[in-house]
Scaffold this motif. Structure first.
Motif, PDB file in Angstrom:
ATOM      1  N   LEU A  77       4.581  46.167  -4.742  1.00 41.75           N
ATOM      2  CA  LEU A  77       5.710  45.691  -5.541  1.00 41.75           C
ATOM      3  C   LEU A  77       6.696  46.807  -5.872  1.00 41.75           C
ATOM      4  N   TRP A 136       8.354  42.596  -1.586  1.00 40.10           N
ATOM      5  CA  TRP A 136       7.474  41.606  -2.190  1.00 40.10           C
ATOM      6  C   TRP A 136       8.004  41.232  -3.566  1.00 40.10           C
ATOM      7  N   SER A 137       7.916  39.959  -3.893  1.00 34.88           N
ATOM      8  CA  SER A 137       8.385  39.439  -5.167  1.00 34.88           C
ATOM      9  C   SER A 137       7.288  38.586  -5.786  1.00 34.88           C
ATOM     10  N   ILE A 148       2.906  35.232  -4.707  1.00 32.84           N
ATOM     11  CA  ILE A 148       3.730  36.254  -4.056  1.00 32.84           C
ATOM     12  C   ILE A 148       4.689  35.630  -3.054  1.00 32.84           C
TER      13      ILE A 148
END
Length: 123
Positions: free
Chosen positions: A71, A96-97, A112
């Protein structure tokens, strides 16, 4: 092969050198735009276009990857390969969120998403 065939063995490969095994459902949002409608008082309809980023929502097997590092890490290129269908999804300039959620009963990580500058589908 692609067209009428879906599913099968799928993996995520990163330009940072790690690989992930997909679990469950993957949803790809390939467009860089979202459209909504607005109905005016006279009954006419307008379209409201909002820029958005290509993305994919997914869940993966918990391979012990350091999600804090992912992240907080730099952007990377992520590739999702559908082995049986011959389809490849390329996410360029991706990150990535979300908030990873680790299910310790079945070893699945959810919550994710991949967000990218560019998306391209091959096959």
């Amino acid at each position: 092969m692609a067209g009428k065939d879906f599913g099968g063995k799928m993996t995520v490969a990163s330009s940072a050198g790690y690989r992930l095994s997909l679990r469950g459902t993957i949803s790809v949002m390939p467009s860089a735009q979202s459209n909504d409608s607005v109905t005016n008082q006279d009954g006419s309809v307008d379209r409201v276009m909002t820029p958005s980023a290509p993305a994919a929502e997914l869940s993966v097997r918990d391979d012990g990857l350091d999600w804090n590092a992912r992240l907080n890490g730099p952007r990377e290129n992520l590739t999702i390969v559908e082995e049986q269908t011959g389809v490849t999804h390329l996410f360029t300039g991706a990150f990535w969120s979300g908030r990873p959620s680790l299910n310790r009963i079945n070893g699945e990580i959810g919550g994710i998403s991949i967000i990218a500058d560019y998306y391209r589908r091959l096959g």
